[in-house]
Design an enzyme around this catalytic site. Structure first.
Site, PDB file in Angstrom:
ATOM      1  CB  VAL A  33     -19.116 -12.310  -6.395  1.00 13.71           C
ATOM      2  CG1 VAL A  33     -19.557 -11.257  -5.391  1.00 13.71           C
ATOM      3  CG2 VAL A  33     -20.320 -12.787  -7.207  1.00 13.71           C
ATOM      4  CD  GLU A  34     -16.799  -6.109  -4.703  1.00 19.98           C
ATOM      5  OE1 GLU A  34     -16.072  -5.345  -4.100  1.00 19.98           O
ATOM      6  OE2 GLU A  34     -17.704  -5.737  -5.460  1.00 19.98           O
ATOM      7  CB  THR A  35     -16.919 -11.757  -1.326  1.00 22.76           C
ATOM      8  OG1 THR A  35     -18.074 -12.323  -1.972  1.00 22.76           O
ATOM      9  CG2 THR A  35     -17.253 -10.354  -0.875  1.00 22.76           C
TER      10      THR A  35
ATOM     11  N   GLY B 170     -15.403  -2.680  -5.031  1.00 23.31           N
ATOM     12  CA  GLY B 170     -14.775  -3.149  -6.266  1.00 23.31           C
ATOM     13  C   GLY B 170     -14.935  -2.183  -7.423  1.00 23.31           C
TER      14      GLY B 170
ATOM     15  CG  HIS C  51     -12.371  -4.682  -2.690  1.00 21.34           C
ATOM     16  ND1 HIS C  51     -13.565  -5.250  -3.012  1.00 21.34           N
ATOM     17  CD2 HIS C  51     -11.882  -5.434  -1.681  1.00 21.34           C
ATOM     18  CE1 HIS C  51     -13.790  -6.286  -2.221  1.00 21.34           C
ATOM     19  NE2 HIS C  51     -12.781  -6.419  -1.418  1.00 21.34           N
TER      20      HIS C  51
END
Lengths: 268, 321
Positions: A59-61, A139, B100
């Site tokens: 996951v992008e976090t 993302g 991002h």
């Protein structure tokens, strides 16, 4: 699971989209995926439960091998943290993409064109005064640039599935070469990957090996190729399409009872 | 040396026209109490960097932001951030979209003290469209022009590994970084649980770093396990104890999101009048953060308290299977 088929009246188009997406993710059992926010999180949770238990979720976090016990509603949801192998931040969540580790990216969006370019930035009007401002890149741009293949999930409507996106957020097969903005094949810019599959609320679309233009591969039960043509903003090739296998009663039951019992995603 | 100050004192150090990064992402671990105090102090012409979600959107509604440069203008499941959406659609805010990874790499460059880093982040997309390049307009409104790069990006051929066209991504320079975290020592050492978002990058390179924490603990306690700490005291200027400081969002291991509150925010703020009314209740109708918490009430907050070992509130009674 039993092989009993659900009637068309027993599920919604959004639920069909999520179930067919979960089935498609069976192709990625044992592979590494970077999952975007929204319905991709739901389909991933369902796939992990029934079709691809060994799929590895990034996951992008900043979660590596996330194993959420219940459905996340935010991309930095605490539910994604608990049970993951590693929890860092957004940069560490995205670097697996630019390190070319990610087998597939999975995103939603507001608009997709015949080359599989996706728009999640704005629709209509001008960039500086749009008719509809959207979420921006998150993302989605990074997944489109770096993932080995991209899976896209979006409701099928004429204004959404279009000739060319209003704003190119996620690069598909024909992209813009700057400074002129000339349309070129992505390979020409040294980009790998590309969109592999678009799963909509009406069917499953793929991209031709030769000209990389979207064509209809499967239509869902109760939907005809003509319905899809009428709801697509360009003249889509439906000549190769066959009907998808019907949805199972158990798939809908698991989606409703196990995955989203509170109907947080308003799929029904 | 103790760096503990009040929220009011800390926010007085934010200057009109500053470039600002908030820690956290979407509605998670965001410095909402700090954002509310910025609106209360009526700061102007801020340049919001990174994302514009729960905390940033409050600043936009409060008229504190002239420009936004980042990768996300949404409150996730609660819809597009309503204030920036409205301002974008009326053409009354400067927006410069970047990716991002652009934000990550820009802040990595800041943290490393280098001017730029090369990658392929936005090759082929409209992020690089010169017609949508609003960087110079952003720089015009910034208080310190030198905080913004001269160009949005430069394209060149990779001279080292033949990766084709790459994009040179300039450092993202910050006047101020404000993070809300679980725990800080009184000298500013920070411990974060859950995602670090960009906090660990932004805080290391910003000119001024304000940390609001659920708990301030003795510095000697937080130094017993330095490997568990995410931001060193040497990078932090001010520390404020702000329990429930990210409400209505989540703080891993502390509390879950207040879904009705987030929905109410989304519904209220589709018009400026709606935001103003919301602000009358939750910003100007409260003397400070304690007042805000009193207005919410203890029973409402108690329901949000995270359950070990999960770090959130499981939806089913008795925990998750």
């Amino acid at each position: 699971m039993t092989q009993q088929y659900a009637k068309i009246s027993e599920y919604t188009p959004a639920e069909a989209m999520v179930v067919y997406a979960a089935r498609f993710l069976a192709n990625f059992d044992g592979k590494k995926g970077l999952i975007g926010t929204g319905l991709p999180l739901v389909a991933t949770q369902l796939a992990k439960m029934i079709y691809s238990p060994n799929m590895v979720i990034f996951v992008e976090t900043g979660q590596a091998d996330a194993n959420p016990k219940e459905l996340a509603i935010s991309i930095m949801d605490s539910r994604l943290t608990y049970g993951s192998s590693w929890q860092m931040g957004d940069p560490e969540g995205l670097y697996p993409l630019s390190r070319n580790e990610i087998d597939f990216g999975f995103i939603g969006g507001a608009q997709i064109d015949k080359y599989g370019n996706v728009n999640s930035t704005f629709i209509g009007g001008d960039y500086n005064k749009p008719l509809k401002r959207l979420a921006g890149t998150a993302g989605a741009v990074d997944i489109g640039v770096f993932a080995k293949t991209t899976v896209i999930l979006m409701a099928h409507q004429k204004r959404r599935v279009c000739e060319f996106v209003d704003y190119l957020t996620t690069p598909g097969w024909m992209v813009k070469k700057w400074p002129e903005g000339t349309l070129v094949r992505r390979e020409e810019l040294g980009m790998r990957g590309g969109p592999g599959c678009f799963i909509s609320s009406m069917g499953i679309c793929k991209f031709d090996e030769g000209d990389k233009i979207m064509y209809l591969d499967r239509y869902f039960p109760g939907i005809t190729p003509e319905d899809i043509k009428a709801n697509t903003g360009f003249d889509i090739d439906v000549s190769r399409a066959t009907e998808a296998d019907p949805i199972l009663v158990d798939e809908i039951r698991i989606l409703r009872e196990e995955i989203d019992p509170l109907n947080i995603y308003k799929m029904r | 040396m103790s760096k503990v100050v009040s929220l009011q004192e800390a926010i007085q150090e934010v200057k009109d026209g500053d470039t600002l990064l908030f820690g956290g992402i979407v509605e998670d671990r965001r410095p909402v109490a700090a954002a509310i105090e910025i609106v209360r102090q009526r700061k102007k012409n801020l340049v919001l960097l990174g994302t514009c979600s729960q905390s940033g959107d409050i600043l936009v509604g409060g008229g504190c932001v002239a420009a936004y440069r980042g990768c996300y203008t949404s409150n996730g499941a609660f819809g597009i951030s309503p204030n920036i959406k409205r301002r974008a659609e009326s053409g009354t805010i400067i927006i410069d979209d970047i990716g991002h990874l652009d934000v990550s790499i820009g802040l990595l460059a800041l943290q490393a003290g280098v001017p730029f880093i090369a990658s392929k982040t936005c090759i082929g997309t409209d992020i690089l469209n010169p017609a949508y390049d609003n960087l110079s307009k952003v720089a015009e409104v910034a208080g310190n022009k030198e905080m913004l790069p001269n160009k949005k990006y430069v394209l060149m051929e990779d001279p080292f590994f033949d990766m084709g066209t790459v994009q040179l991504i300039p450092a993202i320079k910050l006047d101020v970084c404000i993070c809300h975290v679980q725990m800080a020592g009184e000298e500013g050492t920070v411990r974060i649980d859950g995602s670090l978002a960009f906090d660990h990058y932004g805080a290391l390179g910003a000119n001024k770093v304000i940390v609001t924490a659920e708990r301030i603990v003795p510095e000697s306690y937080i130094r017993q396990e330095p490997n568990r700490n995410c931001i060193p005291c040497t990078s932090v200027d001010m520390v404020v104890e702000v329990p429930w400081g990210a409400h209505p969002g989540q703080v891993y291991n502390y509390y879950d999101m207040d879904i009705p509150f987030l929905q109410e925010y989304a519904n209220s703020c589709s018009s400026q009048e709606g935001f103003d009314k919301w602000a009358d209740t939750w910003i100007f109708g409260c003397k400070g953060h304690e007042d805000y918490l009193d207005k919410l009430g203890a029973s409402r907050l108690e329901k949000l308290r995270a359950l070990p070992p999960y770090g959130y509130v499981p939806r089913r009674k008795g925990g998750v299977k």
